[in-house]
Design an enzyme around this catalytic site. Structure first.
Site, mmCIF file in Angstrom:
data_model
loop_
_atom_site.group_PDB
_atom_site.id
_atom_site.type_symbol
_atom_site.label_atom_id
_atom_site.label_comp_id
_atom_site.label_asym_id
_atom_site.label_seq_id
_atom_site.Cartn_x
_atom_site.Cartn_y
_atom_site.Cartn_z
ATOM 1 N N ASP A 25 0.501 -1.492 0.122
ATOM 2 C CA ASP A 25 0.191 -0.230 -0.100
ATOM 3 C C ASP A 25 1.235 1.557 -0.444
ATOM 4 O O ASP A 25 0.537 2.535 0.173
ATOM 5 C CB ASP A 25 -0.676 0.002 1.267
ATOM 6 C CG ASP A 25 -0.597 -0.100 2.686
ATOM 7 O OD1 ASP A 25 0.849 -0.516 2.224
ATOM 8 O OD2 ASP A 25 -1.100 0.307 3.720
ATOM 9 N N GLU A 211 12.289 1.938 15.263
ATOM 10 C CA GLU A 211 12.337 2.089 14.331
ATOM 11 C C GLU A 211 11.968 4.584 14.825
ATOM 12 O O GLU A 211 13.184 4.693 14.572
ATOM 13 C CB GLU A 211 11.233 2.398 12.622
ATOM 14 C CG GLU A 211 11.196 2.883 11.877
ATOM 15 C CD GLU A 211 9.842 2.671 10.727
ATOM 16 O OE1 GLU A 211 10.534 3.438 9.908
ATOM 17 O OE2 GLU A 211 9.769 1.802 11.528
#
Length: 359
Positions: A25, A211
């Protein structure tokens, strides 16, 4: 300061590549984004109604303040991915784009639950994606594995249902289960049952960790969830003991340089820990993450790792090989693929007629 000769981008384009971290996506073609919006009568959902306007606005991805802000950009793609036709097309085109730059092994990941807003079942969603990927395998000759993602911010019941779906398709194209989404406030250990189910049914595991949250996220991914690979792992260097464990066990890191800069996981390419990890023999792989939002390709990511992060040609070669070494493939298949890739890289990096250096 770099002291080695630089590979040209043309030379890198010719290298065989494996990509292990690529979101469906986040990797639409810009033309497809606009075309689907027009077909579905959803152009009002987009921030512009022309390719030029969309391209200009997407430059703003670079100014995202955080991972969570970066993830907001998916509001433009997910609503257009609610039909079988759209899902199949996007999967097929992603694989085609990868094949054009000599990606010969590709792992695509996505969260099926995001594509059920207009009545598709999880199974129908997954069949559509797999159909597009299988067609691309036939047409372009690359090999593809599909990774299904649970989402951190949703209740664990959604992750468990996704893990069950992944297991059901384990011998039909799905190679792993993942956990994605904003890290802050959503620790991996809140999804233990989903990971246990996937692991207990012999499925490979990878987890987005380290992250936008520190090494504790990586620690939980490894020791609570049993991850075989770590998505990103940028903050690993902050915990030397954990880094040593990851090194000792050669747990692969799925590094995405451009995305890491955009999400502010790192300040810039020069301060990215990629080179430090490579110099300390960690099992690093390079990936695109989101081809649309990062406006990138595998060739571009390798080029930035080489020119901006400071990897030498030999280091870059090992990173490319790591992509194949740590693919979620059966051992024999992986060894066959590795032998072919090593032979190809040896020829490409040794042939003086190749356009390999820039002056």
């Amino acid at each position: 300061m770099q002291t080695f000769a630089l590979l040209s981008k043309t030379a890198l384009q010719a290298w065989p590549k494996a990509e292990l971290h690529c979101h469906l996506d986040g990797s639409l073609r810009l033309e497809t984004l606009l075309d689907l919006a027009r077909q579905q009568g959803k152009t009002a959902l987009l921030p512009a109604d022309s390719l030029e306007g969309l391209a200009e606005i997407l430059q703003q991805v670079d100014t995202s303040a955080s991972l969570e802000a970066y993830l907001q950009w998916f509001r433009y793609t997910v609503p257009l991915m609610q039909t079988r036709e759209a899902l199949r097309r996007i999967a097929y085109e992603l694989a085609e784009d990868a094949a054009r730059e000599n990606v010969c092994y590709l792992e695509v990941r996505y969260a099926p639950v995001l594509h059920t807003e207009e009545g598709l079942t999880l199974e129908q969603v997954n069949e559509a994606v797999l159909d597009g990927l299988r067609a691309a395998e036939r047409d372009f000759g690359l090999r593809i594995g599909l990774i299904l993602c649970g989402l951190r911010h949703l209740p664990e019941t959604f992750s468990l249902r996704t893990a069950e779906l992944a297991v059901a398709y384990r011998k039909r194209g799905v190679v792993a289960f993942d956990l994605a989404g904003g890290e802050a406030g959503h620790p991996p250990k809140h999804h233990l049952h989903a990971f246990y189910y996937a692991r207990n049914h012999l499925l490979n595991l990878t987890v987005h960790a380290g992250e936008s949250w520190g090494p504790d996220s990586i620690h939980q991914a490894l020791f609570y969830c049993g991850a075989h690979r770590i998505g990103h792992g940028v903050t690993l260097y902050q915990d030397p003991d954990l880094l040593q464990y990851v090194l000792d066990h050669q747990i692969p890191l799925e590094i995405c340089p451009t995305s890491n800069v955009q999400t502010k996981a790192v300040a810039d390419y020069a301060t990215h820990p990629l080179r430090y990890y490579v110099e300390h023999s960690l099992a690093v792989t390079i990936n695109t993450d989101n081809r649309l939002f990062s406006r990138t390709t595998m060739t571009e990511e390798l080029w930035r790792a080489h020119t901006a992060c400071g990897l030498s040609v030999q280091q870059l070669r090992e990173v490319v090989l790591n992509g194949f070494r740590h693919a979620f493939l059966h051992w024999d298949e992986k060894q066959d693929l590795l032998r072919n890739v090593e032979a190809s890289l040896k020829q490409l990096t040794a042939d003086p007629t190749q356009p390999s250096l820039t002056h």
